[in-house]
Design a protein around this motif. Structure first.
Motif, PDB file in Angstrom:
ATOM      1  N   UNK A  18     -47.650  12.273 -45.638  1.00 15.28           N
ATOM      2  CA  UNK A  18     -48.131  12.033 -47.004  1.00 15.28           C
ATOM      3  C   UNK A  18     -47.413  12.895 -48.032  1.00 15.28           C
ATOM      4  N   UNK A  19     -47.444  14.210 -47.865  1.00 14.29           N
ATOM      5  CA  UNK A  19     -46.816  15.090 -48.850  1.00 14.29           C
ATOM      6  C   UNK A  19     -45.302  14.972 -48.790  1.00 14.29           C
ATOM      7  N   UNK A  20     -44.754  14.815 -47.584  1.00 13.21           N
ATOM      8  CA  UNK A  20     -43.301  14.633 -47.465  1.00 13.21           C
ATOM      9  C   UNK A  20     -42.846  13.388 -48.222  1.00 13.21           C
ATOM     10  N   UNK A  21     -43.622  12.312 -48.147  1.00 11.65           N
ATOM     11  CA  UNK A  21     -43.267  11.083 -48.860  1.00 11.65           C
ATOM     12  C   UNK A  21     -43.328  11.296 -50.367  1.00 11.65           C
ATOM     13  N   UNK A  22     -44.366  11.952 -50.850  1.00 11.97           N
ATOM     14  CA  UNK A  22     -44.485  12.234 -52.280  1.00 11.97           C
ATOM     15  C   UNK A  22     -43.306  13.054 -52.766  1.00 11.97           C
TER      16      UNK A  22
END
Length: 411
Positions: A18-22
């Motif tokens: 999730x955070x890596x994608x953002x």
């Protein structure tokens, strides 16, 4: 205006995507990434990136270099020389601990008491790491599940009866005979102080009863029972599994929010959200964790007043492209802004003439923030710091779509 780089906190319950994608990074990440912090908390500071006029330094150092310019006199008068809020992106693939936060008065008293007792600030036995309270609002970016607030006791009686477990009868009698906040306090206190030998037999029995109910067909408490099974599998001897039966099981769709005041027992279960809280690190845990649990102190701060999910929802309003989530917390106000770079479906720009301190955290696309002849461009996963002394700004989508979250001190 300064471009901010957030700090990633790699807790075990976090997501690898999730955070890596953002942030536009490779997925899956090497380690679970649980939170992305934008703020000036001493335990985890955002970094102001270097530009033509400024060296790189932490946001905390930026504020301390000139507090009146950074925060403004009104904020300093009310909260002192400190940014009163912390903004996070939270990404949970596994449940967080069952926890509550103290009121301002409880935090100040507890902090003073533990200092006098000589307990180190970094001690795992420490409950109060600062003298501030920690109300918080969580705004779902994806479907988001949580346990929050004690459910109407009458509904809890219905749930316990549906389990049809003789071993639960003494506890069912406690809440059925006194279906109010005092009955909830008595039952929760009994469960959280059960000997481990009792928990070792009771928790598996409750799980087996939930499996039997689920196998028997549709239940009105299906979500609660599924959560019970998930928690029981991860924490088979934890009183927090039993405590989950007393709380509202809440599902948030993207764009829906939850406000948690002092004393609210809660646990985030799964999903990605933006969270803004008072700038504090005070947590009293009640289960679902190997960390320190101080039962007497937890019971001192808990509010056992039953609440409905609707009572935990902040007030929403819309002002142009900005959706505002208003809560009673004096430290923060959170809003979401969606811009359309083409201008076809949504506004392409929005202007802010409010004073700082503000943080604009981008979670999709790219934005340009223009003010006083300066332009700061922030990509997804970055943020922009607006000090009180900064000029009014215009924020424009620098991509076909852009979404950012705005945290500020209420006017």
């Amino acid at each position: 205006m300064r471009l901010l780089e957030g700090l990633v906190r790699p807790y075990a319950w976090g997501s690898r995507t999730a955070i890596a994608t953002i942030r536009g990074r490779r997925t899956p990440s090497a380690h679970p990434e649980a939170e992305l912090w934008f703020g000036a908390h001493p335990a985890g500071q955002s970094q102001c990136l270097a530009d033509a006029d400024h060296p790189a330094r932490s946001l905390l150092a930026e504020i301390e270099a000139d507090p009146p310019a950074a925060l403004g006199p009104a904020v300093i008068d009310e909260f002192g020389v400190r940014l009163p809020y912390l903004l996070k992106v939270l990404a949970a693939d596994e449940p967080l601990s069952l926890q509550a936060h103290p009121s301002a008065e409880q935090a100040a008293e507890g902090f003073t008491r533990e200092n006098a007792a000589g307990i180190r600030i970094d001690s795992p036995e420490r409950n109060y790491r600062d003298r501030w309270h920690k109300p918080e609002v969580v705004l779902a970016m994806t479907p988001f599940d949580a346990l929050a607030g004690f459910r109407d006791p009458a509904r809890t009686v219905d749930l316990l009866r549906e389990l049809s477990l003789p071993a639960l009868d003494p506890y069912l009698g406690m809440i059925a005979g006194q279906p109010d906040c005092d009955g909830l306090r008595a039952l929760f206190t009994t469960w959280i102080t059960l000997p481990e030998a009792v928990l070792a037999s009771l928790v598996p029995a409750v799980i087996d009863a939930a499996v039997a109910v689920a196998a028997g067909g549709e239940s009105e408490f299906g979500a609660e029972l599924r959560t019970l099974l998930e928690l029981g599998e991860a924490y088979p001897r934890d009183p927090g599994v039993l405590a989950s039966l007393l709380l509202n099981r809440i599902h948030l769709n993207p764009g829906e929010a939850l406000y948690l005041a002092a004393g609210n027992l809660h646990a985030y279960l799964r999903g990605t959200a933006v969270e803004v809280m008072a700038n504090s690190d005070n947590v009293l845990r009640g289960g679902l964790t190997p960390k320190h649990i101080d039962v007497p102190e937890l019971l001192r701060v808990l509010d056992f007043t039953p609440v409905s999910p609707a009572q935990l929802s902040p007030t929403e309003s819309v002002l142009g492209a900005e959706r505002i989530y208003t809560t009673p917390a004096p430290e923060f106000r959170l809003s979401r802004v969606d811009l359309d770079g083409t201008g076809m479906h949504l506004p392409a720009t929005i202007s802010f003439d409010m004073p700082g301190p503000q943080i604009l955290a981008v979670t999709a696309g790219r934005i340009d923030v223009r003010g006083g002849g300066t332009v700061v461009t922030a990509d997804s996963g970055q943020a922009v710091w607006l000090a009180d002394a900064d000029p009014d700004v215009i924020v424009a989508a620098a991509s076909s779509k852009a979404t950012f979250y705005r945290a500020r001190v209420p006017g």
